[in-house]
Design an enzyme around this catalytic site. Structure first.
Site, PDB file in Angstrom:
ATOM      1  N   HIS A 127       0.876  -1.167   0.000  1.00  0.00           N
ATOM      2  CA  HIS A 127       0.000   0.000   0.000  1.00  0.00           C
ATOM      3  C   HIS A 127       0.923   1.230   0.000  1.00  0.00           C
ATOM      4  O   HIS A 127       2.023   1.176   0.549  1.00  0.00           O
ATOM      5  CB  HIS A 127      -0.793  -0.075   1.310  1.00  0.00           C
ATOM      6  CG  HIS A 127      -1.928   0.883   1.450  1.00  0.00           C
ATOM      7  ND1 HIS A 127      -1.744   2.183   1.838  1.00  0.00           N
ATOM      8  CD2 HIS A 127      -3.260   0.706   1.295  1.00  0.00           C
ATOM      9  CE1 HIS A 127      -2.935   2.770   1.916  1.00  0.00           C
ATOM     10  NE2 HIS A 127      -3.874   1.895   1.590  1.00  0.00           N
ATOM     11  N   ASP A 204       2.386  -4.999   8.319  1.00  0.00           N
ATOM     12  CA  ASP A 204       1.177  -4.191   8.167  1.00  0.00           C
ATOM     13  C   ASP A 204      -0.009  -5.156   8.156  1.00  0.00           C
ATOM     14  O   ASP A 204      -0.227  -5.877   7.179  1.00  0.00           O
ATOM     15  CB  ASP A 204       1.293  -3.399   6.857  1.00  0.00           C
ATOM     16  CG  ASP A 204      -0.006  -2.689   6.474  1.00  0.00           C
ATOM     17  OD1 ASP A 204      -1.012  -2.842   7.190  1.00  0.00           O
ATOM     18  OD2 ASP A 204       0.006  -1.992   5.445  1.00  0.00           O
ATOM     19  N   GLN A 207      -4.960  -5.201   6.533  1.00  0.00           N
ATOM     20  CA  GLN A 207      -5.882  -5.955   5.678  1.00  0.00           C
ATOM     21  C   GLN A 207      -6.105  -7.376   6.188  1.00  0.00           C
ATOM     22  O   GLN A 207      -7.063  -8.027   5.786  1.00  0.00           O
ATOM     23  CB  GLN A 207      -5.312  -5.982   4.257  1.00  0.00           C
ATOM     24  CG  GLN A 207      -6.313  -6.199   3.168  1.00  0.00           C
ATOM     25  CD  GLN A 207      -7.433  -5.194   3.190  1.00  0.00           C
ATOM     26  OE1 GLN A 207      -8.590  -5.579   3.296  1.00  0.00           O
ATOM     27  NE2 GLN A 207      -7.130  -3.916   3.100  1.00  0.00           N
ATOM     28  N   LYS A 230     -11.086  -1.133   9.863  1.00  0.00           N
ATOM     29  CA  LYS A 230     -11.252  -2.293   8.971  1.00  0.00           C
ATOM     30  C   LYS A 230     -11.741  -3.515   9.743  1.00  0.00           C
ATOM     31  O   LYS A 230     -11.934  -4.582   9.195  1.00  0.00           O
ATOM     32  CB  LYS A 230      -9.935  -2.580   8.258  1.00  0.00           C
ATOM     33  CG  LYS A 230      -9.595  -1.445   7.301  1.00  0.00           C
ATOM     34  CD  LYS A 230      -8.463  -1.721   6.378  1.00  0.00           C
ATOM     35  CE  LYS A 230      -8.274  -0.490   5.495  1.00  0.00           C
ATOM     36  NZ  LYS A 230      -7.060  -0.545   4.702  1.00  0.00           N
ATOM     37  N   CYS A 368      -4.511   2.476  -3.833  1.00  0.00           N
ATOM     38  CA  CYS A 368      -3.287   2.922  -3.143  1.00  0.00           C
ATOM     39  C   CYS A 368      -2.136   1.955  -3.370  1.00  0.00           C
ATOM     40  O   CYS A 368      -1.295   1.754  -2.492  1.00  0.00           O
ATOM     41  CB  CYS A 368      -3.516   3.100  -1.639  1.00  0.00           C
ATOM     42  SG  CYS A 368      -4.687   4.375  -1.242  1.00  0.00           S
TER      43      CYS A 368
HETATM   44  C1  LIG Z   1      -6.080   0.338   4.669  1.00  0.00           C
HETATM   45  C2  LIG Z   1      -4.686  -0.047   4.604  1.00  0.00           C
HETATM   46  C3  LIG Z   1      -3.680   0.824   5.033  1.00  0.00           C
HETATM   47  C4  LIG Z   1      -3.948   2.228   5.506  1.00  0.00           C
HETATM   48  O1  LIG Z   1      -4.749   2.258   6.625  1.00  0.00           O
HETATM   49  P1  LIG Z   1      -5.238   3.687   7.213  1.00  0.00           P
HETATM   50  O2  LIG Z   1      -6.302   3.316   8.173  1.00  0.00           O
HETATM   51  O3  LIG Z   1      -5.751   4.457   6.040  1.00  0.00           O
HETATM   52  O4  LIG Z   1      -4.059   4.333   7.832  1.00  0.00           O
HETATM   53  C5  LIG Z   1      -2.379   0.368   4.982  1.00  0.00           C
HETATM   54  N1  LIG Z   1      -2.081  -0.863   4.543  1.00  0.00           N
HETATM   55  C6  LIG Z   1      -3.027  -1.733   4.111  1.00  0.00           C
HETATM   56  C7  LIG Z   1      -2.634  -3.091   3.646  1.00  0.00           C
HETATM   57  C8  LIG Z   1      -4.356  -1.355   4.128  1.00  0.00           C
HETATM   58  O5  LIG Z   1      -5.278  -2.202   3.702  1.00  0.00           O
END
Ligand SMILES: *Cc1c(COP(=O)(O)O)cnc(C)c1O
Length: 410
Positions: A127, A204, A207, A230, A368
């Site tokens: 992302h 990260d 997701q 999320k 993104c």
């Molecule tokens: C949504 C997402 C982000 C960003 O999250 P924010 O809540 O906008 O800071 C970063 N990495 C992944 C894989 C995402 O799905």
């Protein structure tokens, strides 16, 4: 196995989400943009209303009753986050405004820990929030950014990763699940191999945590980040997990109230963890609601969620592939309920607009993740991402809407 799925009573679960009752353009809402943000159950909405109706106050400061109630609730939420992610200590959980904020705390914090020629490895599936802060860190330090490439299926080339790793590698960053393609990355292997060369790893989990309950201690990961929104929680709150030793090594990200021990004009000493990284008044209500959202998701159960979403993914994939000219991007066997696709040469935006008229919310664009789109030489995709409150009937509505859009546009 059928029994497990029956345990997840989708019609009953849907009753928990007021927004699922609304109409869009005169049609019942079909919400398939869960990878961008999830919807909010009534218990979480109630927690937000309860906070502002009954104990809204600033935390960690007042001796008065409201402030103590708010502080207790906020610290209970931190413990819930700690337990959910199985971190060793509550002070290893920094409550932030979300994934992006968390990544920036780490990327900025490493400025003085890197020197020219050090290397940072990121995956090709990132992302933008996981690319740009590292590029900025490289500009500040002279470190070099290396990328683990991917194949046509959207899987990382792990043998190339092996070759990229060396004594020069100081940091490795990857998402657990790609938001653009749904690929589940082999993070256990990525973490172990990075540790063999002495590099720190940040995962990260933005997701993955709606689908998979991670076990931070078992993963032995150094940093882990995610966003509440999320995971059925509110926007503007998330977590940065860091191993205690790492969080102690990093300098504070922002200066301000809450993060200090002693302040004089000559010198300030910083507060201990987690407050060192929590300058200013945080999203108190959001943090509390994040804890309630985790309770809600755990009440449903992540095994039942994974099993049901797999069923939606298989059904959705099969039904979508019936549409002539439809191509799916991201075809790893190891993927979650995200389907990215295009139909012939039709621009994703045009299809997205028409299906919205029919009440169906999908994402269109580069999600993104422009480097992934460049890899496939496409401007973007249409992305349908399913959650445990979606149904096969909704997938049928999507397929019918796509067929109609294709007819209108070709
Ligand atoms: C949504 C997402 C982000 C960003 O999250 P924010 O809540 O906008 O800071 C970063 N990495 C992944 C894989 C995402 O799905």
């Amino acid at each position: 196995m059928q029994k497990e799925i029956d345990m997840l009573d989708v019609q009953k679960i849907r009753e928990d989400f007021p927004i699922l009752k609304r109409e869009v353009n005169g049609k019942p809402l079909v919400y398939f943009d869960n990878a961008a943000t999830s919807q909010t159950p009534q218990v979480v909405i109630d927690a937000i209303v309860d906070y502002y109706s009954n104990y809204n106050a600033n935390i960690h400061r007042g001796v008065h009753t409201l402030s103590q109630e708010a502080t207790d609730a906020y610290e209970i939420a931190r413990k819930k986050v700690q337990n959910h992610f199985n971190a060793a200590h509550p002070h290893e959980i920094i409550l932030t405004s979300g994934t992006t904020h968390s990544i920036n705390i780490v990327a900025t914090g490493f400025t003085n820990l890197l020197t020219k020629g050090d290397e940072i490895i990121v995956s090709a599936l990132e992302h933008h929030s996981n690319i740009v802060p590292w590029q900025m860190l490289c500009e500040r330090t002279g470190a070099i950014l290396k990328v683990i490439p991917m194949n046509e299926e959207g899987e990382l080339l792990m043998d190339v990763y092996d070759q990229l790793l060396s004594k020069k590698t100081k940091l490795v960053f990857t998402n657990h699940i790609s938001n653009a393609l749904g690929t589940i990355n082999p993070i256990e292997k990525i973490i172990n191999k990075a540790h063999q060369v002495g590099a720190a790893v940040l995962i990260d989990g933005a997701q993955s945590c709606p689908h998979i309950k991670p076990n931070i201690q078992e993963l032995d990961v150094d940093f882990y980040v995610a966003s509440a929104h999320k995971l059925c929680g509110p926007t503007g709150v998330g977590l940065l997990y860091g191993k205690e030793e790492w969080l102690n090594k990093l300098p504070p990200y922002q200066g301000g109230g809450e993060m200090i021990d002693q302040v004089t004009f000559e010198k300030t000493t910083y507060a201990g963890l987690p407050h060192k990284f929590e300058a200013g008044t945080p999203n108190i209500c959001g943090g509390i609601a994040f804890g309630v959202a985790l309770d809600y998701m755990n009440g449903i159960g992540f095994d039942a969620i994974a099993e049901y979403e797999k069923e939606l993914l298989d059904y959705g994939t099969q039904q979508l592939l019936e549409i002539e000219g439809l191509k799916i991007y991201g075809t790893s066997k190891n993927k979650t309920s995200v389907i990215s696709f295009n139909i012939g040469a039709i621009h994703p935006y045009d299809i997205g607009s028409i299906v919205d008229k029919l009440g169906v919310a999908v994402r269109t664009g580069h999600h993104c993740a422009q480097p992934i789109m460049d890899f496939y030489k496409i401007p973007g995709t249409i992305r349908a991402s399913f959650s445990f409150y979606n149904t096969k009937e909704e997938i049928d509505i999507l397929v019918a809407a796509l067929k109609k859009a294709t007819m209108m546009l070709s």
